[in-house]
Scaffold this motif. Sequence first.
Motif, short mmCIF file in Angstrom:
data_model
loop_
_atom_site.label_atom_id
_atom_site.label_comp_id
_atom_site.label_asym_id
_atom_site.label_seq_id
_atom_site.Cartn_x
_atom_site.Cartn_y
_atom_site.Cartn_z
N MET A 82 0.71 -1.16 -0.01
CA MET A 82 -0.08 -0.15 -0.07
C MET A 82 0.92 1.20 -0.15
O MET A 82 1.79 1.51 0.96
CB MET A 82 -0.77 0.05 1.10
N ASN A 83 0.78 2.13 -1.07
CA ASN A 83 1.34 3.54 -0.94
C ASN A 83 0.55 4.45 -0.77
O ASN A 83 0.15 5.32 -1.41
CB ASN A 83 2.08 3.34 -2.53
N ASN A 84 0.28 4.71 0.66
CA ASN A 84 -0.60 5.62 1.00
C ASN A 84 0.14 7.07 1.51
O ASN A 84 1.23 6.75 2.14
CB ASN A 84 -1.35 5.13 2.09
N ARG A 85 -0.03 8.12 1.30
CA ARG A 85 0.71 9.43 1.33
C ARG A 85 0.16 9.60 2.82
O ARG A 85 1.35 10.14 3.51
CB ARG A 85 -0.11 10.63 0.54
N ILE B 122 3.02 0.83 11.17
CA ILE B 122 2.72 1.55 10.07
C ILE B 122 3.36 0.96 8.85
O ILE B 122 2.71 0.64 7.73
CB ILE B 122 3.07 2.89 10.13
N TYR B 123 4.57 0.34 9.12
CA TYR B 123 5.20 -0.33 8.06
C TYR B 123 4.33 -1.84 7.62
O TYR B 123 4.28 -2.07 6.35
CB TYR B 123 6.63 -0.86 8.44
N SER B 124 4.12 -2.42 8.61
CA SER B 124 3.03 -3.61 8.41
C SER B 124 1.65 -3.34 7.76
O SER B 124 1.37 -4.04 6.95
CB SER B 124 2.59 -4.35 9.90
N LEU C 289 0.59 -4.68 4.09
CA LEU C 289 -0.91 -5.30 4.06
C LEU C 289 -0.93 -6.78 5.36
O LEU C 289 -1.33 -7.66 4.95
CB LEU C 289 -1.23 -5.85 3.01
N THR C 290 0.16 -6.50 5.98
CA THR C 290 0.27 -7.74 7.15
C THR C 290 0.08 -7.10 8.39
O THR C 290 0.56 -7.57 9.68
CB THR C 290 1.86 -8.06 7.10
N ALA C 291 -1.03 -6.01 8.70
CA ALA C 291 -1.27 -5.36 9.92
C ALA C 291 -1.87 -6.23 10.74
O ALA C 291 -1.69 -6.31 12.02
CB ALA C 291 -2.08 -4.27 9.61
N PHE C 292 -2.74 -7.33 10.36
CA PHE C 292 -3.36 -8.19 11.31
C PHE C 292 -2.51 -9.40 11.63
O PHE C 292 -3.16 -10.53 12.29
CB PHE C 292 -4.64 -8.54 10.86
#
Lengths: 173, 68
Positions: free
Chosen positions: A1-4, A93-95, A99-102
């Motif tokens: 995910m490339n979120n500003r 935030i890096y996770s 897309l491995t936040a969970f």
Amino acid sequence: MNNRTLKTAIYVIRLLQLGYLLMVILMLYLLLATYFNWTYPEMVFNHLPHWFTIDFGENEIFQSSFNQVYYAVQGTVLATLILLSLEALIQIIYSIRSLTAFKSDSIIKFRRIGVYTFLCFLITLVKPQYVEQVFSLKISFEFQYLLFACVALMLAEVFKEGNNLWEENQLTI
Amino acid sequence: MPIVVNLDVIMAKRKMRSKDLAEALGITEANLSILKTGKAKAIRFSTLESICDILNCQPGDILEYNKK
């Protein structure tokens, strides 16, 4: 995910980390200054705006050497705990970006942030002062640390639930 | 879990290898292994439909409720 937004958050947290790192250095300097009788640098600049100046002269830290040592140690520990919390936040935030936040790592990191900020609350709870041969003890509740700890621990539980759902989704064939 | 997956029994009856079934279903062998060993938490109707179609069987032949 490339979120500003996430990118901005990382930059802001890195800046905060830098600030707290400088605070650790300053506190260690103050701590060592009591043992080695170092002189303090002149930090008041008349041509700078008021909010930018650091005036050591009237601070309660310098009213006795006990105060100086205590507040230097407290400041060092406090800033180190905040630094560690910020590092854990950056890892989260890096996770999110990858897309491995969970995954279970995020739960551990949120719990860690909760414990660190709760320790900050405990550290700032008692403010002893030794001025002119009189020892006084003040109790001050820094509720922002307690609130942040509660939020972090709650988020850990939310992420635990998210982790269960993620695992369930992974094990759905 | 009291739900038992008898996929390996049906596969043995039809003499079908895991690799071939996984390929026909469009899933990985690792996922098929999760299903066969009963580690899966859920199975999609679409997957079940495909398994029944490929192995020419009924859902009841693959899934069994064993109360114990």
